[in-house]
Design a protein around this motif. Sequence first.
Motif, short mmCIF file in Angstrom:
data_model
loop_
_atom_site.label_atom_id
_atom_site.label_comp_id
_atom_site.label_asym_id
_atom_site.label_seq_id
_atom_site.Cartn_x
_atom_site.Cartn_y
_atom_site.Cartn_z
N CYS A 185 1.07 -0.86 0.04
CA CYS A 185 -0.11 -0.08 0.04
C CYS A 185 0.76 1.13 -0.03
CB CYS A 185 -0.66 0.28 1.34
SG CYS A 185 -1.98 1.28 1.54
N SER A 186 0.69 2.28 -0.98
CA SER A 186 0.83 3.36 -0.89
C SER A 186 -0.03 3.98 -0.26
CB SER A 186 1.92 3.77 -2.16
OG SER A 186 0.84 3.70 -3.25
N GLY A 187 -0.92 4.67 -2.05
CA GLY A 187 -1.90 6.21 -1.71
C GLY A 187 -2.94 4.81 -1.30
N GLY A 188 -3.43 3.91 -1.46
CA GLY A 188 -4.31 2.73 -1.08
C GLY A 188 -4.97 2.59 -2.77
N GLY A 189 -4.37 3.42 -3.64
CA GLY A 189 -5.70 2.47 -4.88
C GLY A 189 -5.63 0.96 -5.07
N LEU A 190 -4.55 0.60 -4.41
CA LEU A 190 -4.78 -0.90 -4.71
C LEU A 190 -5.84 -1.73 -4.16
CD1 LEU A 190 -3.63 -3.44 -6.67
CD2 LEU A 190 -1.32 -3.70 -5.03
N ALA A 191 -5.50 -0.85 -2.98
CA ALA A 191 -5.89 -2.34 -1.78
C ALA A 191 -7.13 -1.63 -1.39
CB ALA A 191 -5.54 -1.52 -0.22
N ALA A 192 -8.27 -0.28 -2.18
CA ALA A 192 -9.67 -0.09 -1.97
C ALA A 192 -10.19 -1.02 -3.27
CB ALA A 192 -8.99 1.92 -2.74
N GLY A 193 -9.44 -0.74 -4.30
CA GLY A 193 -10.36 -1.72 -5.65
C GLY A 193 -9.99 -3.34 -5.47
N TRP A 194 -8.70 -3.40 -4.03
CA TRP A 194 -9.31 -5.30 -3.80
C TRP A 194 -10.43 -5.47 -2.72
CZ3 TRP A 194 -5.75 -8.99 -3.69
CH2 TRP A 194 -4.89 -9.88 -5.42
N ALA A 195 -10.09 -4.17 -1.98
CA ALA A 195 -11.44 -4.45 -1.13
C ALA A 195 -13.10 -4.00 -1.97
CB ALA A 195 -11.59 -2.95 0.22
N ILE A 196 -13.07 -3.87 -2.91
CA ILE A 196 -14.40 -3.37 -3.21
C ILE A 196 -14.44 -5.22 -4.33
CG2 ILE A 196 -15.61 -2.77 -5.57
CD1 ILE A 196 -14.03 0.12 -4.31
N ALA A 197 -13.66 -5.77 -4.94
CA ALA A 197 -13.73 -7.04 -5.33
C ALA A 197 -14.15 -7.65 -4.65
CB ALA A 197 -12.56 -7.22 -6.84
N LEU A 198 -13.06 -7.47 -3.53
CA LEU A 198 -13.83 -9.00 -2.60
C LEU A 198 -14.76 -9.12 -1.81
CD1 LEU A 198 -9.88 -8.79 -0.91
CD2 LEU A 198 -10.34 -10.86 -2.53
N ALA A 199 -15.25 -7.97 -0.81
CA ALA A 199 -16.48 -8.03 -0.81
C ALA A 199 -17.60 -8.57 -1.65
CB ALA A 199 -16.81 -5.47 -0.81
N GLU A 200 -17.67 -8.58 -2.69
CA GLU A 200 -18.17 -9.94 -3.84
C GLU A 200 -17.66 -11.12 -3.49
OE1 GLU A 200 -20.11 -10.04 -7.99
OE2 GLU A 200 -21.30 -8.28 -6.87
N ALA A 201 -16.66 -10.65 -4.13
CA ALA A 201 -16.23 -12.26 -4.69
C ALA A 201 -15.99 -13.53 -3.35
CB ALA A 201 -14.93 -12.09 -5.54
N ALA A 202 -15.34 -11.93 -2.54
CA ALA A 202 -14.76 -13.14 -1.43
C ALA A 202 -15.04 -12.78 0.14
CB ALA A 202 -13.52 -13.19 -1.16
N PRO A 203 -16.52 -12.53 0.27
CA PRO A 203 -16.82 -11.07 1.24
C PRO A 203 -16.32 -11.64 2.64
CG PRO A 203 -18.91 -12.57 0.56
CD PRO A 203 -17.34 -13.00 -0.32
N ALA A 204 -15.64 -12.81 3.26
CA ALA A 204 -15.21 -13.18 3.98
C ALA A 204 -13.74 -12.54 4.45
CB ALA A 204 -15.64 -15.14 4.93
N CYS A 238 11.30 1.32 0.04
CA CYS A 238 10.39 0.66 -0.73
C CYS A 238 10.15 2.19 -1.50
CB CYS A 238 9.12 0.09 0.38
SG CYS A 238 9.26 -1.15 0.78
N ASP A 239 10.64 2.40 -2.22
CA ASP A 239 10.38 3.83 -3.17
C ASP A 239 8.56 3.34 -3.99
OD1 ASP A 239 10.43 3.02 -6.59
OD2 ASP A 239 11.75 1.66 -5.18
N ALA A 240 8.35 2.21 -4.05
CA ALA A 240 7.35 2.67 -5.01
C ALA A 240 5.87 3.26 -3.98
CB ALA A 240 6.64 1.27 -5.49
N LEU A 241 5.97 2.86 -2.35
CA LEU A 241 5.44 2.81 -1.32
C LEU A 241 5.14 4.53 -0.87
CD1 LEU A 241 4.95 -1.09 0.08
CD2 LEU A 241 3.39 -0.01 -1.87
N LEU A 242 5.94 5.11 -1.54
CA LEU A 242 5.90 6.37 -0.46
C LEU A 242 4.66 7.66 -0.69
CD1 LEU A 242 9.99 6.27 0.43
CD2 LEU A 242 8.59 5.07 1.67
N VAL A 243 3.71 7.76 0.04
CA VAL A 243 3.28 8.88 -0.70
C VAL A 243 2.86 9.48 1.11
CG1 VAL A 243 2.16 7.76 -2.10
CG2 VAL A 243 0.87 7.67 0.63
N PRO A 244 2.29 11.07 1.10
CA PRO A 244 2.41 11.93 2.19
C PRO A 244 1.39 11.05 3.46
CG PRO A 244 2.70 13.36 0.72
CD PRO A 244 2.75 11.56 -0.26
#
Length: 331
Positions: A185-204, A238-244
């Motif tokens: 996680c950096s700004g959270g775009g990946l995690a947010a997208g996964w959370a939306i998808a998992l809520a239906e595909a793997a709700p537990a 972890c340069d890819a994960l550094l955001v303010p």
Amino acid sequence: MTADPIGIAAVRAAAARIGADIVRTPVLTSPRLDALARGRVFIKAENLQRTGSFKFRGAANRIRALDAGQRSRGVVAFSSGNHALAIAEASRLAGVPATVIMPADAPGIKIDGARQRGARVILYDREREDREQIGRALVTEEGLTLVSPFDDPFVIAGQGTGALEAVAQVAEAAGAAVDQALVCCSGGGLAAGWAIALAEAAPAARVVTVEPAGFDDMARSLASGAWERNPRLAGSICDALLVPTPGRLTLPILAAHGARGVAVSDDAVLEAVRFAAQELKLVLEPGGAAALAAVLTGSVETAGRNTLLIASGGNVDPAIFQAAFRQSAAA
């Protein structure tokens, strides 16, 4: 704090929109890793995605959704590297002019990669200059469309397509349901997208964000319910994960889905880079190995659970890759 109305329909629309552009990356397993975790671990190898990271999914979805006027004027994006590479490649495929704003200390392999894909690269000092201000100026002066690395509904939806794939692959290969998902996680775009998808595909399944120690703004924000900021903007491998601070869209989404966060040290990440190369035959960059590091260090309980994690990027600087093996030899 209210979740942005990005739902599973947007993720499914993204999957249809970018299906011809992306790679359906594999989900890998390792008996050695399962033994260490005392559970089953499934690795979504997005380091094998086009441009070497998950970022291509969101970039492709955003670029393909542009209208004719936006396409002709072009796009601008700011990124430490992987989003820049993804925007450059997605724009090249779609015939859209691209400008990317990158920190001067980004790995050379990423800067060169963006240029090789035809993007105009503008470098900035991440300690003294504001990349968002630079981007907004280009929007005003040249009429470019700004593509956020994480705070954009199309980007978030595109990232969620990887989770839909992964859950289906785990079920197909192992007949297993996902209990938890560990997401770099950096700004959270990946995690947010996964959370939306998992809520239906793997709700537990619960989403756990993984950040570098000292730069765990998302974990602290999820705990406090407010946007927390990192005291520094540089100082981790972890340069890819550094955001303010977390995204305005992403934090509410993750909070609404009950996500929590953990942090891992640079040393733990380097060990994960080495482990991935030696045990899994995967080349990962530090930011892309953070979720694996959380399993190896026991930062997340994995015993008796089915854990899905993302290997989110493989654009590693050769010097960092060598350092991972030197650290192991010295231990």
